[in-house]
Design a protein around this motif. Sequence first.
Motif, PDB file in Angstrom:
ATOM      1  N   LEU A 250      43.331  41.903  39.470  1.00 17.05           N
ATOM      2  CA  LEU A 250      41.997  41.370  39.760  1.00 17.05           C
ATOM      3  C   LEU A 250      41.713  40.130  38.916  1.00 17.05           C
ATOM      4  CD1 LEU A 250      39.783  44.572  40.055  1.00 17.05           C
ATOM      5  CD2 LEU A 250      40.103  42.849  41.823  1.00 17.05           C
ATOM      6  N   LYS A 251      42.076  40.193  37.631  1.00 17.89           N
ATOM      7  CA  LYS A 251      41.827  39.052  36.755  1.00 17.89           C
ATOM      8  C   LYS A 251      42.645  37.843  37.202  1.00 17.89           C
ATOM      9  CE  LYS A 251      41.483  37.808  31.879  1.00 17.89           C
ATOM     10  NZ  LYS A 251      41.999  36.450  32.108  1.00 17.89           N
ATOM     11  N   GLU A 252      43.876  38.083  37.603  1.00 16.28           N
ATOM     12  CA  GLU A 252      44.706  36.971  38.078  1.00 16.28           C
ATOM     13  C   GLU A 252      44.123  36.350  39.343  1.00 16.28           C
ATOM     14  OE1 GLU A 252      48.583  38.549  38.595  1.00 16.28           O
ATOM     15  OE2 GLU A 252      48.975  38.822  36.437  1.00 16.28           O
ATOM     16  N   LEU A 253      43.679  37.197  40.267  1.00 12.13           N
ATOM     17  CA  LEU A 253      43.093  36.673  41.497  1.00 12.13           C
ATOM     18  C   LEU A 253      41.800  35.907  41.221  1.00 12.13           C
ATOM     19  CD1 LEU A 253      43.626  39.737  43.870  1.00 12.13           C
ATOM     20  CD2 LEU A 253      44.798  37.534  43.999  1.00 12.13           C
ATOM     21  N   TRP A 254      40.964  36.444  40.323  1.00  7.84           N
ATOM     22  CA  TRP A 254      39.679  35.795  40.027  1.00  7.84           C
ATOM     23  C   TRP A 254      39.876  34.458  39.305  1.00  7.84           C
ATOM     24  CZ3 TRP A 254      34.837  36.120  41.528  1.00  7.84           C
ATOM     25  CH2 TRP A 254      33.819  35.536  40.749  1.00  7.84           C
ATOM     26  N   ASP A 255      40.802  34.432  38.367  1.00  4.57           N
ATOM     27  CA  ASP A 255      41.068  33.185  37.650  1.00  4.57           C
ATOM     28  C   ASP A 255      41.693  32.141  38.563  1.00  4.57           C
ATOM     29  OD1 ASP A 255      40.034  34.326  35.385  1.00  4.57           O
ATOM     30  OD2 ASP A 255      41.995  34.892  34.549  1.00  4.57           O
ATOM     31  N   GLY A 256      42.416  32.577  39.597  1.00  8.72           N
ATOM     32  CA  GLY A 256      43.051  31.627  40.516  1.00  8.72           C
ATOM     33  C   GLY A 256      42.109  31.074  41.572  1.00  8.72           C
ATOM     34  N   MET A 257      40.905  31.614  41.677  1.00 10.84           N
ATOM     35  CA  MET A 257      39.936  31.131  42.671  1.00 10.84           C
ATOM     36  C   MET A 257      39.264  29.853  42.189  1.00 10.84           C
ATOM     37  SD  MET A 257      38.215  34.774  43.707  1.00 10.84           S
ATOM     38  CE  MET A 257      36.974  34.056  44.777  1.00 10.84           C
ATOM     39  N   THR A 258      38.902  28.983  43.146  1.00 13.07           N
ATOM     40  CA  THR A 258      38.178  27.750  42.818  1.00 13.07           C
ATOM     41  C   THR A 258      36.684  28.057  42.677  1.00 13.07           C
ATOM     42  OG1 THR A 258      37.877  27.227  45.153  1.00 13.07           O
ATOM     43  CG2 THR A 258      39.880  26.385  44.084  1.00 13.07           C
ATOM     44  N   LEU A 259      35.921  27.046  42.196  1.00 14.26           N
ATOM     45  CA  LEU A 259      34.476  27.227  42.040  1.00 14.26           C
ATOM     46  C   LEU A 259      33.795  27.419  43.384  1.00 14.26           C
ATOM     47  CD1 LEU A 259      33.702  24.553  39.281  1.00 14.26           C
ATOM     48  CD2 LEU A 259      33.863  27.032  39.019  1.00 14.26           C
ATOM     49  N   GLY A 260      34.334  26.757  44.419  1.00 14.86           N
ATOM     50  CA  GLY A 260      33.766  26.931  45.757  1.00 14.86           C
ATOM     51  C   GLY A 260      33.954  28.339  46.286  1.00 14.86           C
ATOM     52  N   GLU A 261      35.098  28.970  45.979  1.00  7.59           N
ATOM     53  CA  GLU A 261      35.343  30.344  46.417  1.00  7.59           C
ATOM     54  C   GLU A 261      34.487  31.338  45.635  1.00  7.59           C
ATOM     55  OE1 GLU A 261      40.046  29.891  47.783  1.00  7.59           O
ATOM     56  OE2 GLU A 261      39.522  30.480  45.737  1.00  7.59           O
ATOM     57  N   ALA A 263      31.513  30.585  44.481  1.00  7.21           N
ATOM     58  CA  ALA A 263      30.100  30.230  44.657  1.00  7.21           C
ATOM     59  C   ALA A 263      29.288  31.308  45.376  1.00  7.21           C
ATOM     60  CB  ALA A 263      29.994  28.894  45.384  1.00  7.21           C
ATOM     61  N   PRO A 264      29.764  31.960  46.472  1.00  9.20           N
ATOM     62  CA  PRO A 264      28.946  32.991  47.139  1.00  9.20           C
ATOM     63  C   PRO A 264      28.592  34.172  46.217  1.00  9.20           C
ATOM     64  CG  PRO A 264      30.761  32.332  48.543  1.00  9.20           C
ATOM     65  CD  PRO A 264      31.001  31.693  47.222  1.00  9.20           C
ATOM     66  N   TYR A 265      29.566  34.572  45.403  1.00  6.87           N
ATOM     67  CA  TYR A 265      29.312  35.683  44.484  1.00  6.87           C
ATOM     68  C   TYR A 265      28.307  35.274  43.400  1.00  6.87           C
ATOM     69  CZ  TYR A 265      33.669  37.280  46.625  1.00  6.87           C
ATOM     70  OH  TYR A 265      34.640  37.643  47.525  1.00  6.87           O
ATOM     71  N   VAL A 266      28.459  34.036  42.908  1.00  2.47           N
ATOM     72  CA  VAL A 266      27.556  33.564  41.862  1.00  2.47           C
ATOM     73  C   VAL A 266      26.131  33.413  42.410  1.00  2.47           C
ATOM     74  CG1 VAL A 266      27.065  31.678  40.258  1.00  2.47           C
ATOM     75  CG2 VAL A 266      29.425  32.415  40.608  1.00  2.47           C
ATOM     76  N   ALA A 267      26.005  32.875  43.656  1.00  7.02           N
ATOM     77  CA  ALA A 267      24.676  32.690  44.256  1.00  7.02           C
ATOM     78  C   ALA A 267      23.989  34.033  44.487  1.00  7.02           C
ATOM     79  CB  ALA A 267      24.807  31.920  45.573  1.00  7.02           C
ATOM     80  N   LYS A 268      24.760  35.001  44.935  1.00  2.00           N
ATOM     81  CA  LYS A 268      24.194  36.338  45.165  1.00  2.00           C
ATOM     82  C   LYS A 268      23.715  36.956  43.845  1.00  2.00           C
ATOM     83  CE  LYS A 268      25.336  40.717  47.427  1.00  2.00           C
ATOM     84  NZ  LYS A 268      26.420  41.495  48.108  1.00  2.00           N
ATOM     85  N   TRP A 269      24.502  36.747  42.797  1.00  2.00           N
ATOM     86  CA  TRP A 269      24.115  37.289  41.491  1.00  2.00           C
ATOM     87  C   TRP A 269      22.872  36.591  40.945  1.00  2.00           C
ATOM     88  CZ3 TRP A 269      24.101  34.704  36.715  1.00  2.00           C
ATOM     89  CH2 TRP A 269      23.810  35.517  35.611  1.00  2.00           C
ATOM     90  N   GLN A 270      22.791  35.261  41.114  1.00  2.00           N
ATOM     91  CA  GLN A 270      21.632  34.510  40.625  1.00  2.00           C
ATOM     92  C   GLN A 270      20.345  34.947  41.323  1.00  2.00           C
ATOM     93  OE1 GLN A 270      22.766  30.420  41.159  1.00  2.00           O
ATOM     94  NE2 GLN A 270      23.834  30.313  39.175  1.00  2.00           N
TER      95      GLN A 270
END
Length: 304
Positions: A250-261, A263-270
Amino acid sequence: MASLIWRQLGRQVLFGLNRASNSLPRIAQARSVLPYDSASINGLRLASTRSSTKTEGTKSEKKTKAKAKAKTRATAKKSKDGPKARKKKPATKAAPKRPTKKTISKKSERLYPPPPRSPPLRAAQIFIEEEIERRPKPFRFTTDMPEIWVAYNKLSETEKQGYKTLREKRIDEYKVAFKEWEDSLTPEAREQYYRDIRIKKAEAKARNPLKDLKKPTPPFLQFSVELGESQKLPFQRPNTEEGAERARKLKELWDGMTLGEKAPYVAKWQQAFKEYEIEKTKILQAHLAAKESRKAAKSKDQSD
């Protein structure tokens, strides 16, 4: 003729006396008054005894009948199938006993010595402790504490990093000291210590007004739950090798994602965090208002 009249009159008088008292002394009194012959007196005596025995018989019969009725009623109450048996109320379950409130053991009853002092939660706490020791006594919280925070915020990143390193060093020292302290305890003392810790946490949680308010899920956990529900990376128990391997992936997949990928999770959390802050403010304001009202009512009762 005259004797017949006297006999009839005497019978009527004696009959009335017999009904009133049913006693022979009255008959003897009537005999002394009226001129009766011996035959009539014997006949009247026989009649009076018959009537008295009859009345006594009726009284005894009534008593026996009353006793029999009372006996039948008593048996009817005792027996379930009696003619006048009382209907028993359905048995109600006894209310369960309330569990006794668990309290922290007193100092005189504690089987364990005081544990080592826990390390500071933040690096700023070390700086605050140093400033409190350096400032003149007595320490005024309302005036001195804001000044200390201003001084800490003015520190450079290098100076703050030094406090962070010092905190990590204290944490390592605390772990070693706590392990030695725990090994020195008896099984009963260790059980009592952890029981007191559980009670303290439960009491603190009960006093917390935000205990029922859930914090929003961070973006990384949203990503983890999404992969687990889609079976791309199924859930595993965290304390196993499979769980540790899943966390690494999971950490490898999350670190390999771009900011655009991300963004949906971050917007939902905000968005969830904004709603959380609004609800948190409402709860804290209601809690403070209730606290102030209780304080005012208490002061009013003391003044009265």
